[in-house]
Design a protein around this motif. Structure first.
Motif, PDB file in Angstrom:
ATOM      1  N   ASN A 159      50.519 149.354 102.301  1.00 16.50           N
ATOM      2  CA  ASN A 159      51.191 148.166 101.777  1.00 16.50           C
ATOM      3  C   ASN A 159      50.769 146.916 102.551  1.00 16.50           C
ATOM      4  O   ASN A 159      50.861 146.865 103.771  1.00 16.50           O
ATOM      5  N   TRP A 207      60.495 140.631  92.984  1.00 17.26           N
ATOM      6  CA  TRP A 207      60.758 141.174  94.299  1.00 17.26           C
ATOM      7  C   TRP A 207      62.032 141.987  94.247  1.00 17.26           C
ATOM      8  O   TRP A 207      62.637 142.131  93.177  1.00 17.26           O
ATOM      9  N   GLU A 208      62.460 142.487  95.386  1.00 22.40           N
ATOM     10  CA  GLU A 208      63.673 143.282  95.452  1.00 22.40           C
ATOM     11  C   GLU A 208      64.478 142.867  96.673  1.00 22.40           C
ATOM     12  O   GLU A 208      63.933 142.351  97.645  1.00 22.40           O
ATOM     13  N   ALA A 244      61.650 146.945 101.108  1.00 22.83           N
ATOM     14  CA  ALA A 244      61.650 145.561 100.643  1.00 22.83           C
ATOM     15  C   ALA A 244      60.265 145.130 100.182  1.00 22.83           C
ATOM     16  O   ALA A 244      60.124 144.148  99.467  1.00 22.83           O
ATOM     17  N   ALA A 245      59.255 145.858 100.616  1.00 21.45           N
ATOM     18  CA  ALA A 245      57.877 145.516 100.262  1.00 21.45           C
ATOM     19  C   ALA A 245      57.363 146.368  99.110  1.00 21.45           C
ATOM     20  O   ALA A 245      56.226 146.232  98.697  1.00 21.45           O
ATOM     21  N   PHE A 246      58.220 147.249  98.604  1.00 22.11           N
ATOM     22  CA  PHE A 246      57.706 148.238  97.658  1.00 22.11           C
ATOM     23  C   PHE A 246      57.141 147.629  96.387  1.00 22.11           C
ATOM     24  O   PHE A 246      56.134 148.100  95.840  1.00 22.11           O
ATOM     25  N   SER A 247      57.774 146.570  95.875  1.00 25.51           N
ATOM     26  CA  SER A 247      57.351 146.039  94.579  1.00 25.51           C
ATOM     27  C   SER A 247      55.907 145.554  94.599  1.00 25.51           C
ATOM     28  O   SER A 247      55.297 145.372  93.553  1.00 25.51           O
ATOM     29  N   TRP A 248      55.372 145.382  95.796  1.00 28.45           N
ATOM     30  CA  TRP A 248      53.958 145.017  95.907  1.00 28.45           C
ATOM     31  C   TRP A 248      53.069 145.997  95.131  1.00 28.45           C
ATOM     32  O   TRP A 248      52.052 145.611  94.553  1.00 28.45           O
ATOM     33  N   PRO A 250      62.244 147.249 105.770  1.00 30.38           N
ATOM     34  CA  PRO A 250      61.137 146.400 105.329  1.00 30.38           C
ATOM     35  C   PRO A 250      60.165 147.140 104.421  1.00 30.38           C
ATOM     36  O   PRO A 250      59.544 146.520 103.564  1.00 30.38           O
TER      37      PRO A 250
END
Lengths: 1236, 457
Positions: free
Chosen positions: A1107, A88-89, A114-118, A111
């Motif tokens: 996402n 995660w980040e 923060a959700a990018f690593s998905w 957010p």
């Protein structure tokens, strides 16, 4: 008022004694301690059962990176890696300090980020190269049939219309198959080689937006296309993020305060800018500045997220913001300039704006006068012979004597201007008004556009005049007062009776009927805004956003905003002025990036195209315009635009050299060069000869002829077809040749283009090859012929900067690119390698001829004195390259050496240096440094040159070659500028002259940049960045005609539209223009509403709607927000499926019904791609569209003005906007059972 | 006096931008795994709105928290613990998955793998519970930004008593955001509800945790928590909840939700309290007295007697220092701008909130009301769009006065600082009017506005 709990009356206890007794036994069975009152169980930390959470919070390393496109946040992130997997980040908090007395930057983020690593491991990840199966099979077969020659194979595929139709007509319909990198790049290279050979390099185009957020990734493809002669498509104007008012008024693309400077404002208006959503990492500044006593106003049609923070909310009708701003200007001018003079304001506008400059008045037909050209030194006998006299504007000194002050454009170039291009008035106090002369005042005819239809109506208002050099003149200030309807005694004309006069523009009562904002509220906000500026010396700020900037007439809206911030002395002041935050484009290390991206180290100029006009023509949207450009004119007969369609205006602008146009001619430029060589004449002469003879035409004059099609488009870092393509369905129809939902009729005979050739049948499938590079599936990849798997932002090295704060930081790979993904740099190196291999036999070295437009910040902007239109096509003048038509520059292209050139810094830098905004930097020292830092290339065309083969080397080159990141260059640039201006500047960067930011610095933490002549603000001494500080504090001119901020624009086309000065123009009337129903009409097909596409809370800026985290926090698919009143009209409940239909396309979405929405307007936040839970429509049975399926391109002619002072082209600087806000749609409840 | 230390949090709702970064970073770090797809240890609600899970504040239905029984003794709302022991196998008072939301994903892979077909490929939603196609009709944040409010906004539990003050009309629109984590209560009803004794409060810092080894999945805690911040992992069959990021806090870094809070509105600090007085305070008869009663349980960390007792209780020196520097203590007890969430649940919650200011209503805006007059600007508390009664429902069991006092302090701070900002003499009558000195007000301003990293945590 403290009250002790009354414990005496009721002894405290739990439950009852029996329970107490039972529960108390717990203490014998538990490891921990039960509280004496038996409420709670206590244990001391370090228990076995914690293990799960401790294990979860563990990682092998943390890597700094960020997110690289479309989001302009430029936040630095910690990417956590465990067992080689990105987990995660979270945000970095190690930003440079803003100072001990201000809030800090940390912990910037949002957010979406923060959700990018998905995406890294998600099932939408593009893991391998893909090619549409139909195409790949045909290509393989053709290649086999041609003895393994891929170029011949491609020629065969695209030459046979039926074969081509086979793969084009199934675009977007699945059927992608895996390919190898080798095979995919061979196909791409073959297509490029063939197209260059058959049609010319300018039939190739690349699109990738907003380099600032990952400049190496952007430069990768841009460098490739510039080396082979393809066109790079603009983005800032295309996105409609470019505020055209900025080049118009400031002579600058966009320069705005960093978010930290909001803190300095005493009064803040958020106008069409929803900070918590669009500036999430920075919104805290606004929230916190309120605690410092800042008053905050929100102007928004809906109760947007930011309204929560405001002290007052002005719920303005969408698109009418200009009316409110004009009325506020009326109040400010009346109360702070006429009823009372504020020394600070008067002094400011006299020194830093064009308001004291003289405007000639021209007699109008039927009596009265019209505003004319600015008076220049050429009009004054004693100055007429001076250098560039037509570009030296004139004012009156206190005695009423004409004066030619320093600082205007005439001083910027040439010998005599050396040391005089500055704003020093040498003690002269110019007259702001010509009031008090001997001449009687005259009436001036000014247009008003508030009549509902959008057509011009007349307004007659008097101005004082004087006679100078035999001409009747007034000042821009006098005209401004007339325009705003602020009367001084004894002036003729029609004037408002007072603030309550609702008939006369631009009173508070007048705007109330248009905007819905009560007159007293508008007047009071204006008064407060100006009073705060007076008390704080310019610390009133307007944060303006896409809500006001994406309209057809946004330049007028913005000019009315900028009038407010400028007349109150707020520009160039920390805490004041305009703060335009839409698509922040600021590549702080601009010089180095430009060199790499345009390949200016090897060949100049590159081809840079205005994307809006490109697609307006090439997706045939021009065929659907049933009205003339003259519709927008003020004149009765359509004036200069009479009989011209918008396409005709584009063609005129192109052939006069105002705006770029690619493909340029209806012939391969390589052939033109060959012909010239064969004839033994310079290629420019050859082309001029052909044009004069009518044997050669501009391609834009016949965009539907096959030889003029764009043939290949490569898209990276972007989602054109699922996001930014205004008129999406026209793209699908005409560019791609696949299924579409266009419902509009073509223009009937009589209103078709005059000069641009009309084909009875519109072509479809113009594009031979669509290539995309991405890490996730989008409409662009789904419709692409070839999809290449890209590394994500956590898998590469790159650099990142933004307008929002003055530091540069890095991307770094947390993991190596997984599967077969590659970084953009790597991918384009591979493409270039394959291209060079095939080109060696098929192309060799050729001469190309680039038609380059007249450029801003060069002497080109002296080409058209007074902005007079001289179209050689009409015989008004001769076609002279670089004057009345584009420059024609031969460029030698060694096509086999493209790959070598990609990977090395070329020799042109040694001789020509690198130029930004008119300042040329000598970079010899930096080239030597880069030889050492990056190593040199051995052998080939780049022998001995610094290597940039790897992305990290490219980063180092960008940092070394820019003033903002290399104090030596900054100081050198300021010294150069000191010579021209004669004012002291070099001290601004002296504190950092020895500082050179390296890539390693950006890896360790975000690193503050250095004050540099590349930008207009100053960070010296650790101050917050605010634009134009250098202009105001150091008297360096703005890059405009007068050298001052320009209220008045005297170009012929500006005059034609009646837009000399700030003016209110309403949203386009789609009923009148296209026969759409009027807003509010309710019938069988639904209710007609204004259709807006604001920024989305749940997408990364304008992309990444897919996402899973974001979908889980929102509605899970496409949605349209609507008011409960509109919902009631069509029987829609929250979450019902609705269908929105207009002539441009069809959308199926879920309704979000909310009372925070105003009646008559719906929002479909962008970007909402068609890939997530979009069913088929009832209207045509096909997959529903995207938010831009209901929009289309409409081009404002004045955005095409060029070749004149600040109204000269520069890439992403000036150009027609791809606005989309004026649209309407019919929306209805549809069957709730949907089919996929 | 029995001094205990408690990690506590204050969130300044006035600064909350509703961005949900806290939710996402928390989810990524802690609950991004099977069994807890629907779980958000940290969530953000738009108010007015139903919250997550829906109507969690409706204790008539969910029976969370404590009540006073007829004898004035504190009893679990859900029938007391004696009853719990006997109803251990049947617990009907749980929110169903639909009250949270049915989590889903999409068949994204079809976008790449779809064969040549008639229509553009599309990824359809699939339930993460059943794996089947589903129609999305609720999410963790369905009513974000008042979405759907005209249809179901009236289900906001807080409106029950004040429905006449909230209208879902354009002109009367207001909203604000309420981020929520576990309250790590001083008097946790989840722990008291647990038949297995699996929920415990850490002695050193008061963090409430579920012992994953002891949890038997009875789910009484889910019912017992009135904030619905204990969740059931349907894969492991155990309860899970916010851990106050103890693995981070233990090594001196803030919780994920705090450090990643883009609005910079979260404060973490240590509070010393008298454990002996908790039960009495939680038993305060009048609900309106609970806020004040809880404040009185907190001990002044500068009081020599408190320090001596704390040392006797084994609280380390640096913890006492932390309690003295605690921004949470300052906001709750020194500046008195933070309020507890639903004190009427009697759990003595330890995540407190500063209530938000809001724009003035149109009638004030549209008239000659002059913002430059500080008295006028900030005396308009009653004209703010968010009804004070609504905030009181959240923070003071409906009593308006404490909320009003906080809003006045915030407004006064802005007014006071405006003079300083514009280089004018400070007007000391402004802080005096809200019971503060100018220095206090300036210190409060620094903590709220500058909010430096090392002062927030």
């Amino acid at each position: 008022m403290t009250t002790r709990p009354d414990t005496a009356a009721h002894p405290a206890g739990l439950d009852d004694p029996l329970t107490d007794a039972l529960v108390s036994t717990r203490r014998f069975f538990t490891r921990g301690e039960v509280s004496p009152d038996r409420r709670a169980l206590y244990q001391v930390g370090g228990r076995q059962a914690d293990t799960f959470y401790r294990d979860r919070w563990s990682h092998d390393k943390v890597v700094r990176s960020t997110h690289g496109v479309n989001c302009t946040g430029s936040c630095s992130w910690k990417v956590y890696v465990k067992d080689g997997i990105i987990t995660w980040e979270s945000q970095q908090t190690d930003y440079p300090s803003v100072g001990p007395d201000r809030p800090e930057y940390e912990p910037r983020g949002c957010p979406r980020g923060a959700a990018f690593s998905w995406y890294t491991y998600s099932p939408t990840r593009v893991r391998y190269p893909y090619v549409r199966g139909v195409l790949l099979e045909m290509f393989r077969a053709a290649k086999a049939a041609h003895g393994g020659d891929p170029v011949a194979a491609w020629r065969e595929l695209v030459s046979d219309p039926e074969t081509a139709r086979r793969y084009k007509s199934v675009r977007g319909k699945g059927g992608l198959v895996r390919a190898t990198w080798a095979e995919a790049t061979e196909l791409i290279a073959a297509a490029h080689v063939h197209t260059i050979k058959a049609y010319g390099p300018d039939r190739l185009a690349g699109f990738s937006p907003i380099p600032a957020m990952s400049m190496v990734s952007h430069a990768a493809g841009a460098r490739f296309y510039n080396l082979i002669g393809g066109a790079m498509l603009s983005f800032y104007d295309w996105y409609a993020d470019l505020p055209v008012a900025s080049p118009q008024m400031f002579g600058d693309q966009t320069d705005v305060p960093e978010s930290g400077d909001w803190w300095d404002a005493g009064y803040l208006i958020m106008w069409g800018s929803n900070l918590p959503v669009t500036r999430t990492p920075d919104a805290h500044w606004m929230a916190e500045a309120r605690y410092r006593g800042q008053k905050v106003i929100a102007v928004a049609p809906d109760y947007a997220d930011n309204v929560k923070f405001a002290d007052e909310w002005l719920a303005v009708q969408p698109g009418t913001d200009g009316a409110l701003a004009m009325a506020m200007g009326h109040v400010v001018l009346k109360e702070f300039f006429v009823d009372r003079q504020v020394e600070y304001f008067t002094d400011y506008v006299t020194r830093f704006t064009d308001l004291p400059f003289l405007i000639t008045l021209e007699e109008a037909d039927g009596g009265g006068y019209r505003p004319g050209k600015m008076l220049t030194a050429a009009d004054l006998d004693e100055h007429a012979d001076s250098e560039h006299a037509a570009f030296k504007t004139v004012l009156l000194d206190a005695d009423g004597t004409p004066l030619v002050p320093n600082g205007s454009l005439g001083f910027r170039y040439g010998e005599t201007g050396q040391g005089r291009w500055n704003l020093d008035l040498a003690g002269v106090r110019p007259l702001l008004s010509v009031d008090g002369g001997d001449e009687p005042p005259v009436e001036v005819l000014l247009p008003r556009f508030d009549g509902g239809s959008g057509q011009a109506g007349p307004m007659r208002r008097g101005v004082p005049v004087r006679r100078v050099a035999g001409r009747l003149v007034t000042t821009a200030f006098d005209l401004l007062l007339a325009q705003y309807g602020v009367r001084r005694v004894d002036l003729p004309g029609q004037w408002p009776a007072g603030y309550n006069d609702a008939e006369q523009p631009y009173t508070p009562a007048w705007q109330a009927a248009i905007t819905g904002v009560p007159g007293p509220a508008a007047a009071r906000i204006a008064r407060e805004f100006a009073a705060n500026a007076e008390q704080s010396r310019g610390r009133s700020m307007i944060i303006m956003g896409a809500g006001t900037n994406h309209w057809f007439h946004s330049d007028t809206i913005y000019r009315s905003f900028l009038a407010l911030t400028t007349m109150t002395g707020c520009q160039g002041v920390n805490g004041g002025g305009w703060a335009h935050y839409v698509g922040q484009e600021k590549v702080r290390p601009i010089t180095g990036y430009s060199v790499l991206g345009t390949a200016a180290d090897w060949s100049r100029p590159g081809r840079q195209m205005i994307q809006t006009a490109y697609w307006y023509l090439h997706t045939d949207q021009f065929r659907y315009d049933p009205f003339s450009a003259a519709t927008l004119s003020t004149g009765q007969d359509g004036g200069a635009f009479a009989g011209m369609s918008t396409a005709d205006v584009i063609a005129a602008s192109a052939r006069m050299g105002w705006m770029p146009s690619y493909p340029t001619f209806d012939r391969n430029p390589l052939e033109l060069a060959d012909e010239a060589k064969a004839a033994g004449v310079p290629v420019a002469d050859h082309i001029v000869g052909l044009l004069k003879a009518g044997e050669l035409r501009f391609a834009c004059e016949d965009p539907d002829a096959p030889e003029n099609f764009p043939r290949i488009l490569t898209v990276w870092r972007a989602n054109l077809l699922g996001s930014s393509a205004k008129g999406n369905e026209y793209f699908l129809r005409h560019l791609l040749g696949t299924d579409h939902a266009v419902r509009a009729d073509e223009a009937p005979p009589g209103v078709r283009p005059r000069d641009v050739r009309w084909h009875d049948e519109a072509p479809t499938g113009k594009l031979d090859l669509l290539v995309s590079l991405d890490f996730r599936m989008t409409s662009t990849t789904v419709y692409s012929d070839v999809v290449l798997p890209a590394a994500t932002w956590y898998e590469k090295h790159d650099l990142n900067t933004t307008d929002m704060h003055p530091f540069v930081h890095s991307f770094n790979p947390a993991i190596a690119p997984p599967w077969q993904t590659r970084t953009d740099w790597d991918a384009f190196m591979a493409i270039a390698g394959e291209f060079s291999r095939l080109a060696a036999t098929h192309l060799g070295t050729r001469t190309d001829v680039v038609a380059a437009p007249l450029l801003h910040d060069t002497p080109d902007e002296l080409a058209n004195p007074h902005g007079r239109v001289r179209d050689w096509k009409t015989g008004a003048t001769d076609p002279v390259p670089g004057v009345s038509m584009p420059k024609l520059v031969p460029v030698e292209r060694d096509y086999a050496a493209v790959a070598q050139k990609m990977g090395a810094l070329g020799p042109l830098l040694d001789t020509l240096g690198a130029t930004t905004k008119g300042v040329t930097f000598d970079v010899g020292r930096e080239i030597d440094y880069l030889r050492q830092k990056n190593g040199t290339v051995r052998g080939g065309v780049a022998d001995g040159r610094p290597s940039i083969a790897r992305d990290v080397q490219a980063c180092e080159a960008i940092l070394a070659l820019s003033g903002t990141t290399n104090g030596h260059l900054a100081t050198q640039g300021f010294r150069t500028l000191e010579g021209r201006t004669g004012v002291k500047l070099a001290d601004l960067s002296a504190e950092h002259e020895g500082k050179q930011i390296t890539f390693a610095d950006t890896q360790s933490r975000p690193t503050p940049v250095i004050t540099s002549p590349e930008w207009s603000g100053s960070e010296s001494g650790g101050r917050r960045y605010s634009p134009f500080v250098i202009n105001v504090e150091r008297l360096k001119p703005w890059h405009t005609l007068t050298g001052r901020q320009s209220f008045y624009l005297d170009h012929d086309w500006m005059a034609e539209l009646g837009e000399w000065l700030p003016v209110y123009r309403p949203p386009l009337n789609m009923h009148a223009l296209f026969g759409e129903p009027s807003v509010g009409d309710t019938g069988e097909l639904g209710v007609t509403v204004r259709y807006l596409t604001p920024h989305n809370k749940w997408s990364i800026h304008s992309e990444y709607q897919d996402n899973l985290f974001m979908l889980s926090l929102s509605r899970g698919g496409q949605s349209i927000w609507m008011s409960k009143e509109d919902a009631a009209k069509i029987g829609v409940a929250d979450n019902d499926w609705v269908e929105a239909v207009n002539r441009n396309g069809v959308v199926v979405a879920r309704a979000v019904v909310s009372h925070r929405m105003p009646e008559g307007t719906v929002y479909m936040h962008h970007a909402q791609d068609r890939l997530i839970d979009v069913p088929r429509t009832e209207t045509n049975g096909r997959r529903g569209g995207i938010h831009n399926s209901l929009t289309r391109l409409l081009i404002k002619p004045t955005h095409l003005v060029g070749g004149y002072a600040q109204l000269s082209f520069a890439f992403n600087y000036l150009g027609p906007t791809g606005n989309q806000r004026d649209e309407v749609t019919v929306i209805r409840r549809r069957a709730q059972e949907v089919q996929y | 006096m029995r001094v205990m230390a408690q990690m506590a949090m204050v969130m300044n709702l006035d600064k909350c931008i509703g961005c949900h970064t806290c939710s996402v970073t928390c989810k990524q770090a802690w609950t991004n795994r099977t069994g807890v797809e629907y779980v958000w240890f940290n969530n953000v609600e738009t108010r007015p709105g139903q919250g997550y899970p829906r109507r969690y504040e409706d204790q008539q239905t969910w029976r969370g928290g404590w009540k006073l029984n007829r004898r004035g003794r504190l009893a679990l709302k859900d029938g007391g613990r004696f009853r719990k022991l006997f109803t251990i196998f049947a617990n009907p008072k749980l929110p169903a998955i639909g009250d949270y939301y049915e989590p889903w994903t999409y068949d994204y892979e079809t976008l790449t793998s779809a064969p040549l077909q008639e229509h553009t490929p599309v990824a359809r939603p699939k339930s993460l519970i059943s794996g089947k196609d589903m129609k999305i009709s609720w999410s963790a944040n369905w009513d974000d930004d008042l979405g759907g409010a005209p249809d179901h906004g009236d289900k906001d539990v807080l409106l029950a008593g004040i429905a006449d003050k909230v209208r879902f009309e354009f002109q009367q629109t207001f909203m604000f955001y309420l981020p929520r984590i576990c309250e790590h209560c001083l008097n946790p009803s989840c722990a008291a509800s647990c038949p297995s004794g699996a929920i415990y409060k850490r002695a050193e810092d008061g963090i409430v945790l579920v012992d994953q080894d002891r949890c038997r999945g009875w789910r009484m805690c889910v019912t017992g928590c009135p904030y619905k911040k204990v969740y059931f992992n349907h894969r492991t069959g155990k309860a899970e909840k916010c851990t106050f990021c103890f693995p981070r806090v233990e090594v001196g870094i803030p919780t994920v939700c705090s450090e990643t809070c883009v609005g910079r509105l979260r404060y973490i600090g240590l509070i010393l309290y008298d454990a002996d007085r908790v039960l009495a305070a939680a038993s305060t008869p009048d609900e309106h007295g609970l806020y004040e009663a809880q404040r009185q349980v907190f001990l002044d960390p500068h009081d020599p007697a408190v320090i001596a007792e704390a040392e006797r209780a084994g609280i380390p020196r640096d913890w006492i220092d932390a309690a003295q520097r605690s921004p949470v203590y300052a906001l709750i007890n020194r500046y008195r701008v933070a309020l507890p969430l639903h004190p009427e649940y009697r759990t003595m919650p330890m995540v407190w909130y500063i209530p938000p200011l809001s724009p003035v209503v149109d009638v004030v805006r549209d008239t000659g009301y002059d913002a430059e007059d500080s008295g006028n600007l900030f005396a308009a508390i009653e004209a703010l769009r968010i009804p004070v009664d609504y905030l009181a429902q959240l923070f003071t069991a409906g009593e308006v006065a404490p909320v009003d006092a906080v809003l006045r302090r915030l407004a006064a701070m802005r007014s006071y600082l405006r003079d300083i900002n514009l280089g004018r003499d400070a007007d000391e009558s402004i802080p005096a009017a809200v019971g503060m000195t100018g220095e206090q007000m300036y210190d409060m301003y620094r903590l709220l506005a500058l909010a430096k990293y090392d002062e927030r945590y």
